[in-house]
Design an enzyme around this catalytic site. Structure first.
Site, PDB file in Angstrom:
ATOM      1  N   GLY A   1     -28.101  -8.013 -14.560  1.00  0.00           N
ATOM      2  CA  GLY A   1     -27.528  -6.705 -14.896  1.00  0.00           C
ATOM      3  C   GLY A   1     -26.043  -6.620 -14.585  1.00  0.00           C
ATOM      4  O   GLY A   1     -25.551  -5.578 -14.150  1.00  0.00           O
TER       5      GLY A   1
ATOM      6  N   THR B   1     -22.034  -7.463 -16.318  1.00  0.00           N
ATOM      7  CA  THR B   1     -21.406  -7.073 -17.586  1.00  0.00           C
ATOM      8  C   THR B   1     -22.177  -7.664 -18.762  1.00  0.00           C
ATOM      9  O   THR B   1     -22.422  -6.988 -19.770  1.00  0.00           O
ATOM     10  CB  THR B   1     -19.941  -7.555 -17.623  1.00  0.00           C
ATOM     11  N   ALA B   2     -22.610  -8.931 -18.627  1.00  0.00           N
ATOM     12  CA  ALA B   2     -23.307  -9.593 -19.741  1.00  0.00           C
ATOM     13  C   ALA B   2     -24.639  -8.909 -20.027  1.00  0.00           C
ATOM     14  O   ALA B   2     -24.968  -8.626 -21.182  1.00  0.00           O
ATOM     15  CB  ALA B   2     -23.521 -11.074 -19.420  1.00  0.00           C
TER      16      ALA B   2
ATOM     17  N   VAL C   1     -15.790  -9.180 -10.728  1.00  0.00           N
ATOM     18  CA  VAL C   1     -14.472  -9.244 -11.374  1.00  0.00           C
ATOM     19  C   VAL C   1     -14.712  -9.208 -12.887  1.00  0.00           C
ATOM     20  O   VAL C   1     -15.850  -9.108 -13.318  1.00  0.00           O
ATOM     21  CB  VAL C   1     -13.702 -10.523 -10.983  1.00  0.00           C
TER      22      VAL C   1
ATOM     23  N   LYS D   1      -4.148  -2.461 -22.407  1.00  0.00           N
ATOM     24  CA  LYS D   1      -3.494  -3.759 -22.176  1.00  0.00           C
ATOM     25  C   LYS D   1      -2.841  -4.168 -23.492  1.00  0.00           C
ATOM     26  O   LYS D   1      -3.530  -4.377 -24.488  1.00  0.00           O
ATOM     27  CB  LYS D   1      -4.558  -4.785 -21.757  1.00  0.00           C
TER      28      LYS D   1
ATOM     29  N   LEU E   1     -21.751 -15.695 -17.995  1.00  0.00           N
ATOM     30  CA  LEU E   1     -21.391 -16.855 -17.174  1.00  0.00           C
ATOM     31  C   LEU E   1     -22.463 -17.941 -17.231  1.00  0.00           C
ATOM     32  O   LEU E   1     -22.175 -19.116 -17.025  1.00  0.00           O
ATOM     33  CB  LEU E   1     -21.176 -16.414 -15.722  1.00  0.00           C
TER      34      LEU E   1
ATOM     35  N   THR F   1     -10.950 -14.254 -21.395  1.00  0.00           N
ATOM     36  CA  THR F   1     -11.893 -14.603 -22.454  1.00  0.00           C
ATOM     37  C   THR F   1     -13.367 -14.421 -22.069  1.00  0.00           C
ATOM     38  O   THR F   1     -14.242 -14.568 -22.935  1.00  0.00           O
ATOM     39  CB  THR F   1     -11.672 -16.060 -22.907  1.00  0.00           C
ATOM     40  N   GLY F   2     -13.673 -14.114 -20.785  1.00  0.00           N
ATOM     41  CA  GLY F   2     -15.075 -14.022 -20.357  1.00  0.00           C
ATOM     42  C   GLY F   2     -15.842 -12.960 -21.135  1.00  0.00           C
ATOM     43  O   GLY F   2     -16.930 -13.216 -21.671  1.00  0.00           O
TER      44      GLY F   2
ATOM     45  N   TYR G   1     -13.397 -20.627 -35.787  1.00  0.00           N
ATOM     46  CA  TYR G   1     -13.133 -19.332 -35.165  1.00  0.00           C
ATOM     47  C   TYR G   1     -13.273 -19.430 -33.638  1.00  0.00           C
ATOM     48  O   TYR G   1     -14.301 -19.888 -33.132  1.00  0.00           O
ATOM     49  CB  TYR G   1     -14.114 -18.266 -35.700  1.00  0.00           C
TER      50      TYR G   1
END
Ligand code: FAD
Length: 516
Positions: free
Chosen positions: A10, A12-13, A44, A75, A350, A361-362, A453
């Site tokens: 649980g 970000t991914a 992070v 950003k 990850l 890029t994560g 891509y």
């Protein structure tokens, strides 16, 4: 029909995947997400690519719906400090490169050199960032770009469909924990079952497919498709299914990080609307301004620096504001799983792969993976074609980004410590070495960069080559025979436009106070 999904993890991914699948398939899919309260998330992952806007648009969310809840900021670029020499900086902005008479403006810049700064000469954004401004006017209008925001959102384009069409002028920075919380609510409101528990065993059937995950308190959870979002542990894909991991350590040696979340009065400090990467003796420090704090961390190679030294350097860099802040030390697994989709398991985040966060890029990898998952979703049969297409696409994205990051180190002029000296002698992939030789004479274009891509347009490569300063570049010989008047007019127009905008745009911090 494959329509019962179990997501393990649980962070970000996990929550990005749960919410995106719900937005795509609504009640036609049944999703359970299990996350541990004992194993924390990585803590992070706060800066993004500009394509992330397609993720929020897909979920039907406007900026005002989610940005204030996640202390988010804009950003406009990555700012590189001291990668060439102390005191030097340049931007890699979200702004398409202009062309004059068929040559990119950077090519003309190599010939004409209107000033020492390619970024402020060739782009508008750097002047706006230097002045700490918002890319939107006080009334919410986007700065003048060749871009029809609403029309594009209406079409529901995914980021890979969008690639090369236009360049949206900014990305977001946000608190990762707050985004996960926001997406938890979004997903559970739409029917995702949320379980807080530890998965302590992965059951395989006689074919070696996952038949269930056993939890400490909720028994066995079963589904058709299992999504591994367990972070660097990769509990399902690498551990249970034994898919090998391909390390990138030989070309990208940074394997450690120490991070601090530093509360700050951002109104007083002001917001520089970009992510900054400041080169250090054995790596680099990121600085990400949010509305209530700054996220910062030192990414380094443990062969060159100890964790204690890294933390000391980071604290000195931040100053007294960091005194009472606890440091988060992280070991990074750099590389990718040989296949991210194996049998009935797909790894996202990850667990699938990771490269150091030099170009943020994560989260882009996660976004790309879930777009591809929806595109190749199994339906009523498991097809090798869809699985293989997915795996190839994920591999291309990670290998392309790897090349781009290696280029940063090869191109950096800095050469004052053993760490930086070694960047000039380290072996790099043959294909990249050949491309670099070509770029010395022909600046990157769609014909001569990594051919699949991977989220990075040719102009991004130009910025790194021109900004890092360690590789000799030559303008196209044809420019010596061309009339320079049109290029000079374009350089002047950029200065005029930047000067006009810096007079009228609001400060970045002030803009966010009106979003609340
Ligand atoms: P994690 O956050 O590690 O989450 C793993 C989840 O799995 C947790 O919920 C945990 O509880 C659960 N779990 C683990 N084991 C079990 C178990 N046995 N049972 C149940 N649950 C379990 N990306 C960017 O885009 N921009 C950045 O600026 C950026 N900066 C980064 C800086 C650093 C130093 C690092 C290391 C990464 C950075 N990233 C960045 C990457 C980004 O942090 C990750 O891509 C993102 O956070 C996704 O992590 P995750 O969800 O895959 O894993």
């Amino acid at each position: 029909m494959v329509n019962k999904v179990v997501i393990v993890g649980g962070g970000t991914a996990g929550w990005m995947t749960a919410s995106y699948l719900k937005a795509a398939f609504a009640d036609r899919i049944d999703i359970t997400l299990v996350e541990s309260s004992r194993v924390s998330t990585i803590g992070v992952g706060e800066a993004t690519f500009s394509d992330i806007r397609h993720f929020f648009a897909f979920l039907g969310l406007k900026e005002s719906d989610w940005m204030p809840a996640c202390n988010a900021t804009y950003k406009l670029a990555v700012r590189f400090e001291n990668w060439r020499e102390p005191g030097h900086h340049f931007y890699h902005p979200f702004e398409q490169m202009r062309s004059v008479n068929g040559f990119p403006l950077t090519d003309w810049w190599l010939k004409e050199k209107p000033s020492a700064r390619f970024d402020t000469d060739c782009f508008v954004m750097p002047s706006i960032i230097d002045a700490g401004l918002s890319p939107r006017h006080t009334d919410g209008r986007l700065i003048d770009q060749p871009f029809d925001e609403e029309a594009e959102e209406m079409q529901g384009l995914t980021m890979s469909e969008h690639q090369g069409k236009t360049q949206f002028p900014y990305a977001y920075q946000f608190e990762a924990a707050l985004l996960a919380k926001f997406l938890t609510r979004y997903s559970t409101d739409r029917g995702v079952r949320h379980i807080v528990d530890d998965v302590n065993h992965v059951e395989l059937d006689e074919r070696g497919w996952i038949s269930g995950v056993r939890t400490a308190e909720h028994g066995e959870l079963t589904g058709d498709l299992y999504i591994d979002c367990t972070g660097f542990r990769a509990l399902l894909l690498n551990k249970a299914l034994d898919v090998p991991f391909v390390s990138f350590q030989d070309t990208l040696p940074n394997d450690s990080a120490v991070a601090l979340q530093v509360p700050m009065d951002m109104e007083r400090r002001g917001i520089l609307p970009c992510t900054t990467s400041t080169a250090q003796d054995a790596g680099w420090i990121w600085t990400i301004p949010l509305t209530g704090r700054v996220g910062t961390g030192y990414v380094y190679a443990k062969d060159y620096l100890s964790p204690e030294e890294a933390e000391r350097t980071l604290r000195e860099f931040v100053g007294p504001a960091a005194a009472d802040v606890e440091a988060n030390h992280i070991r990074m697994r750099i590389g990718r799983s040989e296949r991210s989709w194996e049998r009935n398991c797909v790894a996202v985040g990850l667990s699938s792969g990771f490269v150091e966060p030099l170009e943020s890029t994560g989260i882009f990898f996660i976004h790309h993976a879930i777009e591809q998952l929806v595109k190749n979703f199994p339906g009523d049969e498991w097809s090798d074609v869809h699985r293989d297409l997915y795996n190839r696409s994920v591999e291309h994205v990670m290998e392309g980004v790897r090349e781009f990051l290696v280029l940063h180190y090869v191109a950096a002029k800095r050469n004052d410590t053993q760490y930086w000296k070694d960047t000039n002698t380290r072996v790099i992939p043959d294909a990249l070495a050949e491309r670099i030789e070509n770029w010395k004479r022909v600046l990157p274009d769609s014909e001569n960069v990594f051919p699949y891509y991977h989220g990075l347009p040719p102009y991004s490569y130009m910025c790194i080559l021109l900004g890092m300063g360690g590789i000799d570049l030559h303008h196209s010989p044809g420019l010596d025979l061309s009339d320079t008047a049109a290029a000079r007019r374009e350089f002047a127009a950029i200065q005029d436009k930047a000067a006009g905008l810096t007079k009228v745009l609001p400060k970045a911090y002030d803009y966010f106070t009106r979003l609340d």
